[in-house]
Design an enzyme around this catalytic site. Structure first.
Site, PDB file in Angstrom:
ATOM      1  N   SER A 218       0.817  -1.193   0.000  1.00  0.00           N
ATOM      2  CA  SER A 218       0.000   0.000   0.000  1.00  0.00           C
ATOM      3  C   SER A 218       0.865   1.262   0.000  1.00  0.00           C
ATOM      4  O   SER A 218       1.620   1.493  -0.934  1.00  0.00           O
ATOM      5  CB  SER A 218      -0.979  -0.051   1.167  1.00  0.00           C
ATOM      6  OG  SER A 218      -2.033   0.845   0.962  1.00  0.00           O
ATOM      7  N   ASP A 312     -10.543  -3.478  -4.133  1.00  0.00           N
ATOM      8  CA  ASP A 312      -9.617  -2.509  -3.551  1.00  0.00           C
ATOM      9  C   ASP A 312      -9.649  -1.266  -4.426  1.00  0.00           C
ATOM     10  O   ASP A 312      -9.483  -1.369  -5.650  1.00  0.00           O
ATOM     11  CB  ASP A 312      -8.205  -3.095  -3.523  1.00  0.00           C
ATOM     12  CG  ASP A 312      -7.180  -2.196  -2.842  1.00  0.00           C
ATOM     13  OD1 ASP A 312      -7.499  -1.018  -2.568  1.00  0.00           O
ATOM     14  OD2 ASP A 312      -6.066  -2.677  -2.594  1.00  0.00           O
ATOM     15  N   HIS A 342      -8.373  -5.020   0.182  1.00  0.00           N
ATOM     16  CA  HIS A 342      -7.105  -4.389   0.510  1.00  0.00           C
ATOM     17  C   HIS A 342      -6.555  -4.919   1.834  1.00  0.00           C
ATOM     18  O   HIS A 342      -7.252  -4.948   2.839  1.00  0.00           O
ATOM     19  CB  HIS A 342      -7.317  -2.871   0.609  1.00  0.00           C
ATOM     20  CG  HIS A 342      -6.071  -2.089   0.831  1.00  0.00           C
ATOM     21  ND1 HIS A 342      -5.285  -1.641  -0.202  1.00  0.00           N
ATOM     22  CD2 HIS A 342      -5.459  -1.680   1.966  1.00  0.00           C
ATOM     23  CE1 HIS A 342      -4.258  -0.982   0.282  1.00  0.00           C
ATOM     24  NE2 HIS A 342      -4.342  -0.995   1.600  1.00  0.00           N
TER      25      HIS A 342
END
Length: 373
Positions: A218, A312, A342
């Site tokens: 991320s 996501d 996610h």
């Protein structure tokens, strides 16, 4: 809206608390519900290394500002044409759950390192995972998620232990400074300082300096590929590989997945809007070292593995970034995991996430232990 999550993942999605990023950045906010915290910790994956892995908290030199207003280390950023900034993507397998569930995932990693957001007068805090194996070993700089504003090393301890043990490699997890107290480029400065230290300390650590990878999830995926851009433009230290797990790459909030996923677990569009605002220190167009998809030229970057999840908001910008890498001649492997949301590979231990983690280990092992080394 309803989502067709993998059936084994669905219970985890229901458990994750919905905490706005504006609450996450309240460092003095109320503690999470103890019962919820206990349930999250009970479900977090555990890992027992097959070999001995020593874990050490250190502070490495650096962390002083390396950047000017034009971009990291003062270079004039090379931009591609793009729309107005907004924010498309933050970090965060840590996210709200990261702060809530930090301790359990650390497990064997030991106690938490003090938050880098407190400053780096004493250097950049890192946690070093060193497996017992014949060396010199490759190394992985691991950069945690958390929307640029949160994330604790304990929460990512299981992943780092697994990589150290199974790749095998020396893993250096970076406790970089967090926004909004420390906006861009503080986190990237800390990341680059860690790479410089790791290269210089390779002999002490039993590391082969020609086999160093950057990996992150991320927001950490953003920092990993931004580090690759920075080292290319500065002429080193070199990276062998980049592993980008659900990476943040674009600040424009314009992709179909970013527009559609406004209430997905762990990360959603409202989180992304605030994340970019906090990371950039306000609204404005991000430079390429902050939003790597804006870089005009990605050629010369190390080979990449890009992982994205079906549900996501970062999905489409991850795919677009992988396409850009391929178009610019960078060997790239792209995996899309149906039914996943996610950060699922960090928080859940089910068949799908076991495959996701095995793919990560396999990609890093192939890249760092090639037979022609």
């Amino acid at each position: 809206m309803p989502y067709a999550f993998d059936p084994e993942l669905a219970p985890y999605a229901e458990l994750i608390p919905s905490v706005p990023l504006s609450e996450v950045i309240r460092r003095d906010g109320p503690p999470p519900d103890p019962a919820l915290l206990a349930e999250i910790e009970r479900r977090l994956p555990a890992y027992t290394p097959r070999r001995e892995v020593t874990v050490e908290d250190r502070r490495v030199p650096g962390g002083a500002p390396l950047a000017g207003p034009g971009g990291a280390r003062g270079e004039a950023p090379r931009e591609t044409p793009g729309g107005a900034a907004g924010g498309a993507a933050g970090g965060a397998a840590g996210g709200a759950a990261g702060g809530a569930a930090g301790g359990a995932a650390g497990g064997a990693a030991g106690g938490a390192v003090g938050g880098a957001a407190d400053g780096v007068l004493g250097g950049v805090p890192v946690r070093v995972f060193r497996p017992r194996a014949e060396g010199p070993l490759p190394a992985i700089i691991y950069l945690h998620g958390g929307g640029f504003v949160s994330g604790e090393l304990d929460y990512f301890g299981v992943r780092c232990l697994r990589l150290a043990d199974l790749v095998p490699a020396v893993v250096v997890a970076v406790d970089y400074r967090l926004a909004p107290e420390h906006p861009y480029p503080a986190a990237l400065d800390d990341t680059f300082a860690t790479l410089e230290w790791l290269t210089g300390a390779a002999g002490e650590l039993g590391v082969d300096p020609d086999r160093i990878a950057a990996a992150g999830d991320s927001a950490g995926g953003n920092l990993a590929t931004a580090l690759a851009l920075l080292t290319r433009d500065r002429g080193g230290p070199p990276l062998r590989f980049q592993f980008l797990d659900v990476p943040v790459t674009d600040d424009r909030l314009a992709t179909p997945s970013m527009r559609a996923f406004t209430d997905t677990p762990m990360w959603n569009r409202p989180d992304a809007v605030l994340s970019w605002r906090y990371y950039l220190g306000g609204d404005g167009i991000a430079p390429p070292y902050a939003a790597p998809i804006r870089a005009a030229d990605l050629s010369g970057l190390p080979p990449a593995f890009v992982a994205v999840c079906e549900f996501d908001p970062l999905r489409d910008e991850g795919i677009a970034y992988a396409q850009r890498l391929v178009q610019d001649g960078v060997p790239t492997e792209l995996h899309l995991y149906p039914g996943a949301f996610h950060g699922a590979a960090i928080i859940a231990d089910v068949a799908l996430t076991r495959r996701m983690n095995a793919d990560m280990v396999g990609a890093l092992r192939r890249a760092l232990h090639r037979t022609d080394d």
